[in-house]
Design a protein around this motif. Structure first.
Motif, PDB file in Angstrom:
ATOM      1  N   ARG A 146       0.785  -1.163  -0.070  1.00 23.58           N
ATOM      2  CA  ARG A 146      -0.044   0.220  -0.167  1.00 23.58           C
ATOM      3  C   ARG A 146       0.919   1.390   0.102  1.00 23.58           C
ATOM      4  O   ARG A 146       0.640   2.251  -0.686  1.00 23.58           O
ATOM      5  CB  ARG A 146      -0.895   0.107   1.475  1.00 23.58           C
ATOM      6  CG  ARG A 146      -2.076  -0.829   1.188  1.00 23.58           C
ATOM      7  CD  ARG A 146      -2.982  -0.060   0.566  1.00 23.58           C
ATOM      8  NE  ARG A 146      -4.321  -0.709   0.261  1.00 23.58           N
ATOM      9  CZ  ARG A 146      -5.760  -0.209   0.573  1.00 23.58           C
ATOM     10  NH1 ARG A 146      -5.867   1.112   0.791  1.00 23.58           N
ATOM     11  NH2 ARG A 146      -6.466  -0.653   0.219  1.00 23.58           N
ATOM     12  N   GLU A 147       1.953   1.223   0.936  1.00 20.82           N
ATOM     13  CA  GLU A 147       2.480   2.474   1.055  1.00 20.82           C
ATOM     14  C   GLU A 147       3.631   2.640  -0.160  1.00 20.82           C
ATOM     15  O   GLU A 147       3.696   3.978  -0.669  1.00 20.82           O
ATOM     16  CB  GLU A 147       3.521   2.202   2.391  1.00 20.82           C
ATOM     17  CG  GLU A 147       4.352   3.466   2.789  1.00 20.82           C
ATOM     18  CD  GLU A 147       4.998   2.865   4.221  1.00 20.82           C
ATOM     19  OE1 GLU A 147       4.255   2.282   4.949  1.00 20.82           O
ATOM     20  OE2 GLU A 147       6.021   3.831   4.497  1.00 20.82           O
ATOM     21  N   LEU A 148       4.034   1.776  -0.679  1.00 18.00           N
ATOM     22  CA  LEU A 148       5.068   2.012  -1.910  1.00 18.00           C
ATOM     23  C   LEU A 148       4.311   1.978  -3.256  1.00 18.00           C
ATOM     24  O   LEU A 148       5.152   2.208  -4.264  1.00 18.00           O
ATOM     25  CB  LEU A 148       6.014   0.799  -1.922  1.00 18.00           C
ATOM     26  CG  LEU A 148       6.917   0.854  -0.352  1.00 18.00           C
ATOM     27  CD1 LEU A 148       7.886  -0.237  -0.369  1.00 18.00           C
ATOM     28  CD2 LEU A 148       7.529   2.176  -0.078  1.00 18.00           C
TER      29      LEU A 148
ATOM     30  N   ILE B 121       6.642   0.883  -6.650  1.00 11.48           N
ATOM     31  CA  ILE B 121       7.370  -0.400  -6.128  1.00 11.48           C
ATOM     32  C   ILE B 121       6.369  -1.503  -5.667  1.00 11.48           C
ATOM     33  O   ILE B 121       5.429  -0.960  -4.827  1.00 11.48           O
ATOM     34  CB  ILE B 121       8.226   0.043  -4.790  1.00 11.48           C
ATOM     35  CG1 ILE B 121       9.128   1.089  -5.039  1.00 11.48           C
ATOM     36  CG2 ILE B 121       8.820  -1.034  -4.216  1.00 11.48           C
ATOM     37  CD1 ILE B 121      10.066   1.769  -4.093  1.00 11.48           C
ATOM     38  N   ARG B 122       6.391  -2.523  -6.127  1.00  8.27           N
ATOM     39  CA  ARG B 122       5.168  -3.729  -5.881  1.00  8.27           C
ATOM     40  C   ARG B 122       5.838  -4.678  -4.826  1.00  8.27           C
ATOM     41  O   ARG B 122       7.218  -4.830  -4.947  1.00  8.27           O
ATOM     42  CB  ARG B 122       5.088  -4.465  -7.119  1.00  8.27           C
ATOM     43  CG  ARG B 122       4.420  -3.659  -8.408  1.00  8.27           C
ATOM     44  CD  ARG B 122       3.911  -4.391  -9.316  1.00  8.27           C
ATOM     45  NE  ARG B 122       5.110  -4.901 -10.208  1.00  8.27           N
ATOM     46  CZ  ARG B 122       5.451  -6.196 -10.145  1.00  8.27           C
ATOM     47  NH1 ARG B 122       4.761  -7.301  -9.318  1.00  8.27           N
ATOM     48  NH2 ARG B 122       6.601  -6.853 -10.588  1.00  8.27           N
ATOM     49  N   VAL B 123       5.216  -5.193  -3.930  1.00  6.60           N
ATOM     50  CA  VAL B 123       5.526  -6.006  -2.747  1.00  6.60           C
ATOM     51  C   VAL B 123       4.431  -7.028  -2.658  1.00  6.60           C
ATOM     52  O   VAL B 123       3.448  -6.775  -2.703  1.00  6.60           O
ATOM     53  CB  VAL B 123       5.609  -5.333  -1.656  1.00  6.60           C
ATOM     54  CG1 VAL B 123       6.274  -5.979  -0.417  1.00  6.60           C
ATOM     55  CG2 VAL B 123       6.206  -3.864  -1.702  1.00  6.60           C
ATOM     56  N   ASN B 124       5.032  -8.360  -2.999  1.00  7.55           N
ATOM     57  CA  ASN B 124       4.142  -9.541  -2.847  1.00  7.55           C
ATOM     58  C   ASN B 124       4.838 -10.558  -2.012  1.00  7.55           C
ATOM     59  O   ASN B 124       6.029 -10.617  -1.913  1.00  7.55           O
ATOM     60  CB  ASN B 124       4.065  -9.944  -4.485  1.00  7.55           C
ATOM     61  CG  ASN B 124       3.376  -9.030  -5.241  1.00  7.55           C
ATOM     62  OD1 ASN B 124       2.037  -8.879  -5.132  1.00  7.55           O
ATOM     63  ND2 ASN B 124       3.874  -8.258  -6.064  1.00  7.55           N
ATOM     64  N   SER B 125       4.118 -11.567  -1.534  1.00  3.68           N
ATOM     65  CA  SER B 125       4.633 -12.592  -0.691  1.00  3.68           C
ATOM     66  C   SER B 125       4.504 -13.862  -1.514  1.00  3.68           C
ATOM     67  O   SER B 125       3.385 -14.133  -1.930  1.00  3.68           O
ATOM     68  CB  SER B 125       4.219 -12.395   0.716  1.00  3.68           C
ATOM     69  OG  SER B 125       2.930 -12.517   0.823  1.00  3.68           O
ATOM     70  N   ILE B 126       5.433 -14.692  -1.089  1.00  2.00           N
ATOM     71  CA  ILE B 126       5.450 -16.164  -1.494  1.00  2.00           C
ATOM     72  C   ILE B 126       5.300 -17.122  -0.284  1.00  2.00           C
ATOM     73  O   ILE B 126       5.951 -16.829   0.699  1.00  2.00           O
ATOM     74  CB  ILE B 126       7.011 -16.408  -2.093  1.00  2.00           C
ATOM     75  CG1 ILE B 126       7.087 -15.692  -3.415  1.00  2.00           C
ATOM     76  CG2 ILE B 126       7.193 -17.862  -2.178  1.00  2.00           C
ATOM     77  CD1 ILE B 126       6.613 -16.365  -4.905  1.00  2.00           C
ATOM     78  N   HIS B 127       4.354 -17.913  -0.639  1.00  2.02           N
ATOM     79  CA  HIS B 127       3.793 -18.883   0.615  1.00  2.02           C
ATOM     80  C   HIS B 127       4.179 -20.386   0.193  1.00  2.02           C
ATOM     81  O   HIS B 127       3.180 -21.094  -0.400  1.00  2.02           O
ATOM     82  CB  HIS B 127       2.382 -18.735   0.936  1.00  2.02           C
ATOM     83  CG  HIS B 127       2.198 -17.150   1.328  1.00  2.02           C
ATOM     84  ND1 HIS B 127       2.289 -17.104   2.918  1.00  2.02           N
ATOM     85  CD2 HIS B 127       2.137 -16.288   0.643  1.00  2.02           C
ATOM     86  CE1 HIS B 127       1.998 -15.720   2.622  1.00  2.02           C
ATOM     87  NE2 HIS B 127       2.136 -15.118   1.655  1.00  2.02           N
TER      88      HIS B 127
END
Ligand SMILES: NC(=O)c1ccc[n+]([C@@H]2O[C@H](COP(=O)([O-])OP(=O)(O)OC[C@H]3O[C@@H](n4cnc5c(N)ncnc54)[C@H](O)[C@@H]3O)[C@@H](O)[C@H]2O)c1
Length: 246
Positions: free
Chosen positions: A168-170, A175-181
């Motif tokens: 949200r902030e970036l 700037i994209r931010v994602n997570s891997i699970h």
């Protein structure tokens, strides 16, 4: 055909072995320049095998000064930072009553504080570059509850939450931010934690797709999230667990 990461510069932490080392090899094969970092000496050899497209630094992700040095060295070597894969992690499972304060703090330092410091360190160079992609390696233990791993689990849930907040902030800075699970993946993290052949077989029988994951199962989603192919994807959680979480 051009690689999917042609012209990109990436930092990958925890790249001496396991998933991080595999991602570094795949990133170079896709055209990226990569800074491999790890607390282990073996990271130097891992980078050497990749030739001129790779450099290595000894790096403790819980140390902010070392993060600033890694970013400065990456920019000096390759001119910019487009991608950060926050992959370094530790896993020492125990029931709650047997989890020491020291173990809890050790998990926090590497898996949670290290991820925060990494995101913080790359923001300015990514902004200067007009954007970037941060891929945070969380876990199935950052989406669900599991027994006997309270310290690890709390840091991986933090990784999931930090990813959403940072996304949200970036976003205004592209700037994209994602997570891997990932589910259980065959790496030294599991084999070293007592994951012998019988244990692996037992776990495999509980996975709907009937097998333990390999580093190959994680690397493609990481490439996708790191690359421009996922240009409209941010704050997402990508799961590769053979259906364990269904
Ligand atoms: N293997 C699995 O089943 C699994 C499942 C879900 C998530 N994960 C996550 O995937 C990531 C990679 O794990 P892996 O399976 O390749 O394990 P691994 O143990 O093979 O690799 C982890 C790497 O992190 C490095 N590291 C540890 N502390 C560090 C520190 N303070 N600073 C820098 N580097 C440090 C280690 O030296 C090691 O090279 C981790 O974040 C892990 O939690 C693993």
């Amino acid at each position: 055909m051009a690689g999917r990461l042609e012209g990109k510069v990436a930092i990958i932490t925890g790249a001496a072995q396991g998933q991080g080392a595999h991602e570094a090899r795949a990133f170079v094969a896709e055209g990226a320049k990569v800074m491999l970092t790890d607390v282990r000496d073996e990271v130097i050899d891992a980078a050497r095998e990749l030739g001129n497209s790779a450099r290595a630094m000894k790096h403790d992700v819980s140390d902010e000064d070392q993060w600033n040095a890694v970013v400065a060295e990456t920019v000096a070597a390759f001119g910019k930072v487009d991608i950060l894969v926050n992959n370094a992690g530790i896993f020492a499972p125990n029931p709650i009553t047997e989890t020491t304060k020291e173990s809890y703090i050790a998990h926090f330092n590497v898996n949670q504080l290290g991820m925060f410091l990494g995101m913080k360190a790359v923001i300015e160079p990514m902004k200067a570059n007009g954007g970037g992609s941060i891929v945070n390696i969380s876990s199935g233990a950052g989406q669900r509850g599991y027994p006997d791993m309270i310290a690890y689990l709390s840091t991986k849930w933090a990784a999931s939450g930090m990813t959403k907040g940072a996304a949200r902030e970036l976003a205004p800075f592209k700037i994209r931010v994602n997570s891997i699970h990932p589910g259980l993946i065959e790496t030294p993290m599991i084999t070293g934690a007592g994951g012998d052949a019988d244990f692996m077989k037992e776990i495999a029988s509980t996975v709907p797709l009937g097998k333990i994951g390999k580093t190959d199962d994680v690397v493609e989603p990481v490439i996708y999230l790191a690359s421009d192919l996922s240009g409209y994807v941010t704050g997402s959680q990508m799961t590769m667990d053979g259906g364990t979480g269904l």
